[in-house]
Design a protein around this motif. Structure first.
Motif, mmCIF file in Angstrom:
data_model
loop_
_atom_site.group_PDB
_atom_site.id
_atom_site.type_symbol
_atom_site.label_atom_id
_atom_site.label_comp_id
_atom_site.label_asym_id
_atom_site.label_seq_id
_atom_site.Cartn_x
_atom_site.Cartn_y
_atom_site.Cartn_z
ATOM 1 N N VAL A 1 -8.640 14.283 3.259
ATOM 2 C CA VAL A 1 -7.749 14.671 4.352
ATOM 3 C C VAL A 1 -6.762 15.731 3.882
ATOM 4 N N ARG A 2 -6.155 15.518 2.725
ATOM 5 C CA ARG A 2 -5.186 16.492 2.204
ATOM 6 C C ARG A 2 -5.852 17.837 1.957
ATOM 7 N N ASP A 3 -7.046 17.809 1.371
ATOM 8 C CA ASP A 3 -7.749 19.059 1.064
ATOM 9 C C ASP A 3 -8.096 19.828 2.348
ATOM 10 N N ALA B 1 -12.581 12.731 7.493
ATOM 11 C CA ALA B 1 -12.761 11.886 6.305
ATOM 12 C C ALA B 1 -13.236 10.492 6.696
ATOM 13 N N ASP B 2 -13.817 10.388 7.915
ATOM 14 C CA ASP B 2 -14.310 9.100 8.431
ATOM 15 C C ASP B 2 -13.209 8.047 8.486
ATOM 16 N N LEU B 3 -12.025 8.469 8.883
ATOM 17 C CA LEU B 3 -10.894 7.565 9.009
ATOM 18 C C LEU B 3 -10.338 7.625 10.426
ATOM 19 N N ASP B 4 -9.571 6.610 10.784
ATOM 20 C CA ASP B 4 -8.739 6.669 11.981
ATOM 21 C C ASP B 4 -7.412 5.998 11.653
ATOM 22 N N ARG B 5 -6.483 6.028 12.591
ATOM 23 C CA ARG B 5 -5.138 5.513 12.318
ATOM 24 C C ARG B 5 -5.157 4.040 11.928
ATOM 25 N N ALA B 6 -6.073 3.280 12.537
ATOM 26 C CA ALA B 6 -6.116 1.838 12.283
ATOM 27 C C ALA B 6 -6.498 1.508 10.845
ATOM 28 N N ALA B 7 -7.049 2.474 10.115
ATOM 29 C CA ALA B 7 -7.419 2.219 8.720
ATOM 30 C C ALA B 7 -6.203 2.099 7.810
ATOM 31 N N PHE B 8 -5.037 2.552 8.296
ATOM 32 C CA PHE B 8 -3.831 2.564 7.476
ATOM 33 C C PHE B 8 -2.990 1.317 7.755
ATOM 34 N N PRO B 9 -2.574 0.593 6.717
ATOM 35 C CA PRO B 9 -1.706 -0.575 6.925
ATOM 36 C C PRO B 9 -0.425 -0.204 7.661
ATOM 37 N N LEU B 10 0.059 -1.108 8.459
ATOM 38 C CA LEU B 10 1.262 -1.002 9.284
ATOM 39 C C LEU B 10 1.018 -0.281 10.608
ATOM 40 N N TYR C 1 0.842 -1.206 0.000
ATOM 41 C CA TYR C 1 0.000 0.000 0.000
ATOM 42 C C TYR C 1 0.875 1.254 0.000
ATOM 43 N N TRP C 2 1.860 1.309 0.888
ATOM 44 C CA TRP C 2 2.690 2.499 1.029
ATOM 45 C C TRP C 2 3.627 2.676 -0.161
ATOM 46 N N VAL C 3 4.164 1.580 -0.680
ATOM 47 C CA VAL C 3 4.993 1.679 -1.885
ATOM 48 C C VAL C 3 4.175 2.251 -3.035
ATOM 49 N N ASP C 4 2.966 1.765 -3.166
ATOM 50 C CA ASP C 4 2.081 2.248 -4.224
ATOM 51 C C ASP C 4 1.822 3.745 -4.091
ATOM 52 N N PRO D 1 -7.098 3.024 3.240
ATOM 53 C CA PRO D 1 -8.084 4.045 2.876
ATOM 54 C C PRO D 1 -8.160 4.241 1.365
ATOM 55 N N SER D 2 -9.327 4.629 0.915
ATOM 56 C CA SER D 2 -9.488 4.907 -0.511
ATOM 57 C C SER D 2 -8.731 6.179 -0.865
ATOM 58 N N ARG D 3 -8.413 6.313 -2.115
ATOM 59 C CA ARG D 3 -7.729 7.531 -2.566
ATOM 60 C C ARG D 3 -8.621 8.764 -2.355
ATOM 61 N N ALA D 4 -9.938 8.562 -2.492
ATOM 62 C CA ALA D 4 -10.852 9.685 -2.284
ATOM 63 C C ALA D 4 -10.797 10.165 -0.839
#
Length: 330
Positions: free
Chosen positions: A322-324, A260-269, A176-179, A314-317
């Motif tokens: 989050v970035r926006d 963005a309806d996310l939390d840290r656990a949504a991210f691999p690693l 995921y992170w490499v991508d 997380p999806s790219r959207a």
């Protein structure tokens, strides 16, 4: 010992274990269900036996027909798998069970073979097939293997890798992170980038298995991990360096992610408590890990060839939201 039976040797870790053994002039037999193509199908040095390792009769048959000097058990996901293996292969010179960091109590930052407790496993968990019981099942299988050495003299040992990455990886933790680094110059990173989640290059797991098979002590477990752990920011920098590109981490706190309806656990690693795994015990046998820049170069090259089969995060959207949101605050 010269003849090694590898249970599960066609996909990721097992594939590298077989290659490592061949490079050191072992005769190898691969025992799998045959559901995935074997990269060694045309290699005359490798014998193939088809069967289900969860079928006790099939395991007994392969023991009788192959009669290996040593066994590498790469796909034991239930305690019963190891119970059968240590019974059937009790007369081999070495039995190496590939365990996991998931066997350790996840609340410990420093995870050592001698001092960190393994998670408990209930009878119900021992037969469950959900992701939530993976750690307890691996821990109980670990206990079975090492008890066989202590109580019955079986030459059983275990290796405990963590977050394995590298060529032919079908898991999404690192891919995921490499991508993201290859496709975006700005990458959303939970927190401040200081999170440490120890990782292991797959070729180093393979060399660890061989070295423990040759020199390990029965009844002992050995951590396997990059000898130099890195933070998330350092990890992304290593990926970017290997890809000859640049990365701009976008650090996001809990509120930023929640927008963005996310939390840290949504991210691999991101596995809760940060952790590191000392590897001095394995190094004392003559093992050393591959320098991270070299390991990452091979990982990035493989990713560029094969890409990402699926998004394990997380999806790219959602990342864009989050970035926006963070950009609007600047």
């Amino acid at each position: 010992m010269s003849d090694v039976l590898v249970i599960g040797g066609t996909r990721f870790i097992g594939r590298h274990v077989v290659a490592e053994l061949l490079d050191h002039e072992y005769a190898v037999t691969v025992f799998t269900r045959g559901t995935h193509p074997s990269p060694f199908a045309d290699d005359p040095r490798v014998e193939h036996v088809t069967g289900d390792r969860r079928d006790d009769a099939a395991v007994e048959r392969v023991a009788e027909t192959v009669d290996p000097d040593a066994v590498v058990d790469n796909v034991a996901f239930y305690p019963a798998d190891v119970e059968t293996a240590v019974r059937v292969f009790d007369d081999v010179d070495a039995y190496v069970y590939v365990s996991s960091v998931a066997a350790y109590d996840p609340e410990h930052v420093l995870r050592t073979e001698s001092n960190t407790p393994l998670v408990p496993c209930s009878p119900a968990e021992a037969t469950d097939d959900s992701f939530e019981t993976y750690g307890p099942r691996k821990a109980e299988a670990d206990r079975v293997a090492l008890a066989a050495a202590d109580e019955h003299g079986t030459p059983a040992m275990s290796v405990r890798p963590t977050m394995v990455y590298g060529p032919h990886n079908h898991l999404g933790f690192v891919r995921y992170w490499v991508d993201r680094v290859l496709d975006h110059d700005r990458v959303v990173v939970p927190g401040d980038g200081s999170y440490v989640c120890h990782r292991t290059y797959v070729a180093d797991v393979a060399s660890a298995v061989r070295i423990v098979l040759e020199r390990g002590d029965p009844g002992e477990a050995y951590n396997v991990a990059d000898q130099r752990p890195v933070t998330m920011t350092q990890f992304l920098d290593r990926v970017a360096d290997a890809a000859d590109t640049a990365v701009d981490p976008v650090y996001a706190g809990p509120r930023d992610l929640a927008a963005a309806d996310l939390d840290r656990a949504a991210f691999p690693l991101y596995m809760g408590t940060p952790f590191v795994m000392p590897t001095e015990k394995l190094a004392s046998l003559g093992w050393a890990s591959t320098p991270v820049p070299e390991a990452m170069a091979a990982t990035v090259a493989d990713h560029r060839e094969h890409g990402l089969d699926y998004d394990d995060g997380p999806s790219r959207a959602a990342e864009r939201r989050v970035r926006d949101a963070l950009d609007a605050l600047d």
